[in-house]
Scaffold this motif. Structure first.
Motif, mmCIF file in Angstrom:
data_model
loop_
_atom_site.group_PDB
_atom_site.id
_atom_site.type_symbol
_atom_site.label_atom_id
_atom_site.label_comp_id
_atom_site.label_asym_id
_atom_site.label_seq_id
_atom_site.Cartn_x
_atom_site.Cartn_y
_atom_site.Cartn_z
ATOM 1 N N VAL A 134 -20.313 14.649 10.645
ATOM 2 C CA VAL A 134 -19.279 13.925 9.908
ATOM 3 C C VAL A 134 -17.929 14.613 10.093
ATOM 4 N N GLU A 135 -16.894 13.812 10.323
ATOM 5 C CA GLU A 135 -15.522 14.346 10.376
ATOM 6 C C GLU A 135 -15.050 14.554 8.938
ATOM 7 N N THR A 136 -14.978 15.804 8.529
ATOM 8 C CA THR A 136 -14.737 16.102 7.122
ATOM 9 C C THR A 136 -13.261 16.013 6.748
ATOM 10 N N ILE A 137 -13.036 15.822 5.454
ATOM 11 C CA ILE A 137 -11.709 15.837 4.858
ATOM 12 C C ILE A 137 -11.668 17.004 3.888
ATOM 13 N N ASP A 138 -10.651 17.833 3.972
ATOM 14 C CA ASP A 138 -10.571 19.006 3.104
ATOM 15 C C ASP A 138 -10.082 18.646 1.706
ATOM 16 N N ILE A 139 -10.596 19.373 0.725
ATOM 17 C CA ILE A 139 -10.075 19.298 -0.636
ATOM 18 C C ILE A 139 -8.697 19.957 -0.657
ATOM 19 N N THR A 140 -7.787 19.404 -1.429
ATOM 20 C CA THR A 140 -6.400 19.884 -1.370
ATOM 21 C C THR A 140 -5.923 20.567 -2.647
ATOM 22 N N GLY A 141 -6.793 20.682 -3.664
ATOM 23 C CA GLY A 141 -6.309 21.249 -4.915
ATOM 24 C C GLY A 141 -7.241 22.266 -5.518
ATOM 25 N N ASP A 142 -6.684 23.098 -6.389
ATOM 26 C CA ASP A 142 -7.418 24.077 -7.186
ATOM 27 C C ASP A 142 -8.153 25.096 -6.316
ATOM 28 N N ALA A 143 -9.198 25.702 -6.892
ATOM 29 C CA ALA A 143 -9.906 26.781 -6.208
ATOM 30 C C ALA A 143 -10.663 26.296 -4.979
ATOM 31 N N TYR A 144 -10.862 24.988 -4.877
ATOM 32 C CA TYR A 144 -11.631 24.438 -3.760
ATOM 33 C C TYR A 144 -10.757 24.055 -2.563
ATOM 34 N N HIS A 190 -18.385 14.743 -0.607
ATOM 35 C CA HIS A 190 -18.827 13.388 -0.940
ATOM 36 C C HIS A 190 -18.746 12.437 0.263
ATOM 37 N N ALA A 191 -19.239 12.897 1.391
ATOM 38 C CA ALA A 191 -19.104 12.116 2.621
ATOM 39 C C ALA A 191 -19.877 10.809 2.566
ATOM 40 N N TRP A 192 -20.907 10.725 1.720
ATOM 41 C CA TRP A 192 -21.699 9.490 1.626
ATOM 42 C C TRP A 192 -20.934 8.336 0.991
ATOM 43 N N MET A 193 -19.746 8.602 0.433
ATOM 44 C CA MET A 193 -18.956 7.521 -0.136
ATOM 45 C C MET A 193 -18.259 6.691 0.934
ATOM 46 N N SER A 194 -18.452 7.029 2.182
ATOM 47 C CA SER A 194 -18.027 6.197 3.306
ATOM 48 C C SER A 194 -19.248 5.569 3.950
ATOM 49 N N PRO A 195 -19.362 4.234 3.957
ATOM 50 C CA PRO A 195 -20.488 3.607 4.660
ATOM 51 C C PRO A 195 -20.559 4.002 6.132
ATOM 52 N N LEU A 196 -19.411 4.261 6.741
ATOM 53 C CA LEU A 196 -19.413 4.670 8.147
ATOM 54 C C LEU A 196 -20.014 6.059 8.303
ATOM 55 N N ASN A 197 -19.726 6.964 7.363
ATOM 56 C CA ASN A 197 -20.356 8.283 7.409
ATOM 57 C C ASN A 197 -21.865 8.180 7.213
ATOM 58 N N GLU A 209 -12.502 12.215 -10.618
ATOM 59 C CA GLU A 209 -12.805 13.243 -9.625
ATOM 60 C C GLU A 209 -12.351 12.789 -8.245
ATOM 61 N N GLY A 210 -11.974 13.749 -7.414
ATOM 62 C CA GLY A 210 -11.558 13.428 -6.050
ATOM 63 C C GLY A 210 -12.745 13.217 -5.137
ATOM 64 N N ALA A 211 -13.590 12.264 -5.495
ATOM 65 C CA ALA A 211 -14.834 12.028 -4.765
ATOM 66 C C ALA A 211 -14.733 10.888 -3.764
ATOM 67 N N PHE A 212 -13.548 10.295 -3.619
ATOM 68 C CA PHE A 212 -13.429 9.063 -2.833
ATOM 69 C C PHE A 212 -12.532 9.226 -1.611
ATOM 70 N N SER A 213 -12.372 10.453 -1.142
ATOM 71 C CA SER A 213 -11.489 10.696 -0.002
ATOM 72 C C SER A 213 -11.923 9.905 1.227
ATOM 73 N N TYR A 214 -13.227 9.848 1.475
ATOM 74 C CA TYR A 214 -13.727 9.185 2.678
ATOM 75 C C TYR A 214 -13.641 7.669 2.547
ATOM 76 N N LEU A 215 -13.966 7.140 1.382
ATOM 77 C CA LEU A 215 -13.848 5.707 1.165
ATOM 78 C C LEU A 215 -12.388 5.281 1.237
ATOM 79 N N ALA A 216 -11.499 6.075 0.635
ATOM 80 C CA ALA A 216 -10.067 5.761 0.673
ATOM 81 C C ALA A 216 -9.552 5.757 2.108
#
Length: 313
Positions: free
Chosen positions: A123-133, A140-147, A206-213
């Motif tokens: 999976v082509e990942t997307i990095d978290i952009t805030g806080d300690a992470y 949450h890559a499964w939130m993309s049907p393509l992933n 939560e920022g769980a929708f990066s891939y779907l977005a």
């Protein structure tokens, strides 16, 4: 498959005792792991219900696919109990999401005497952009049907290695499931095409929708990046309110496994409406709104498009 179940069971029970001590000797279990006979089928252990359902669609009736966590459980901070670990001692294959989602699972995988596959590989990942992470891949890559099409390909490969006689069946099941995923993706993109460009934003707890977005061409905003014990600081809520106001966002959302109270504060401070509850980390019970992954992703896509296009009832 050759294996020494007595040795593995002893090791897993010992690990379970340590886990219980670290968890404050908690009792009970959120597991969907079953000690029932598998009727001679190989046992596949997965970490959470979403992954189990995807795997069952590939397995058909050739494998017994089980989930450690049960419907409605929050996956990030889950701590397996001795019962969970002992009940999983018969696993012939272990599947997990990877990308740091199941940090609690690492010692289990090291101890279990079974092959292990990470379904998010490739999976082509997307990095978290805030806080300690910040800088770590969003898990949450499964939130993309393509992933999930890649998940399916990885599962087909793992199942075919476990059960070579079923390779053709796994390939056929995987191809049919991937066709369904493609249709869901295409419908989501087409439906959102009617949303004005300046309002194409997905605001969640939560920022769980990066891939779907990304798939749908939406700008993502959220109150906190990853579920944690301490959530929704005043600064995070204020920043979300400002984003909604500055972008004239028509609707905002929250996930089923967390409280929507912080997002309701955003609604009260803006012209946005609460667009609905979205599902991410867990399926519902069979009589609930999202008993399967395809139901989950359709529900979320339809809830988002209805709220952003103003067609929600």
């Amino acid at each position: 498959m050759p294996k020494n179940r007595h040795r593995r069971l002893s090791a897993l029970v010992a690990l379970g005792a340590v886990t219980a001590l670290l968890a404050g000797c908690a009792t009970g279990s959120n597991a969907d792991v079953s000690g029932e006979p598998s009727e001679g089928r190989p046992v596949v252990l997965t970490t959470f219900t979403v992954l189990a359902d995807i795997a069952r669609n590939v397995a058909g009736d050739r494998l017994d696919v089980r989930s450690i966590t049960k419907a409605g459980a929050e996956i990030h901070g889950y701590e397996p109990t001795p019962r969970d670990i002992a009940a999983a001692s018969d696993a012939d294959l272990i599947l997990d999401n990877g990308l740091g989602l199941e940090s609690w699972f690492a010692r289990f995988v090291e101890t279990a005497d079974a092959p292990h596959a990470v379904v998010s590989d490739g999976v082509e990942t997307i990095d978290i952009t805030g806080d300690a992470y910040a800088g770590k891949p969003n898990p949450h890559a499964w939130m993309s049907p393509l992933n999930v099409q890649l998940y399916v390909d990885n599962i087909v490969a793992a199942f075919s290695e476990l059960d070579p006689a079923g390779a053709d069946a796994y390939a056929a099941n995987g191809a049919a499931y991937n066709d369904e995923l493609q249709r869901i993706h295409d419908d989501l993109v087409a439906d959102l095409a009617t949303v004005p460009a300046e309002q194409r934003a997905l605001v969640t707890c939560e920022g769980a929708f990066s891939y779907l977005a990304r798939d749908a061409g939406l700008t993502e905003a959220y109150i906190w990046p990853v579920n944690a014990e301490q959530q929704a600081t005043p600064q995070q809520i204020r920043q979300t309110i400002e984003f909604v106001q500055d972008n004239d966002v028509p609707a905002v959302f929250c996930e089923s496994t967390v409280s929507d109270r912080p997002m309701q504060q955003v609604v009260e401070a803006t012209d946005a409406v609460f667009g609905g509850t979205l599902y991410v980390d867990s399926l519902s019970e069979q009589d609930g709104p999202v008993p399967t992954y395809l139901d989950l992703i359709r529900h979320d896509a339809e809830t988002i498009t209805a709220a952003l296009t103003g067609s929600a009832s």
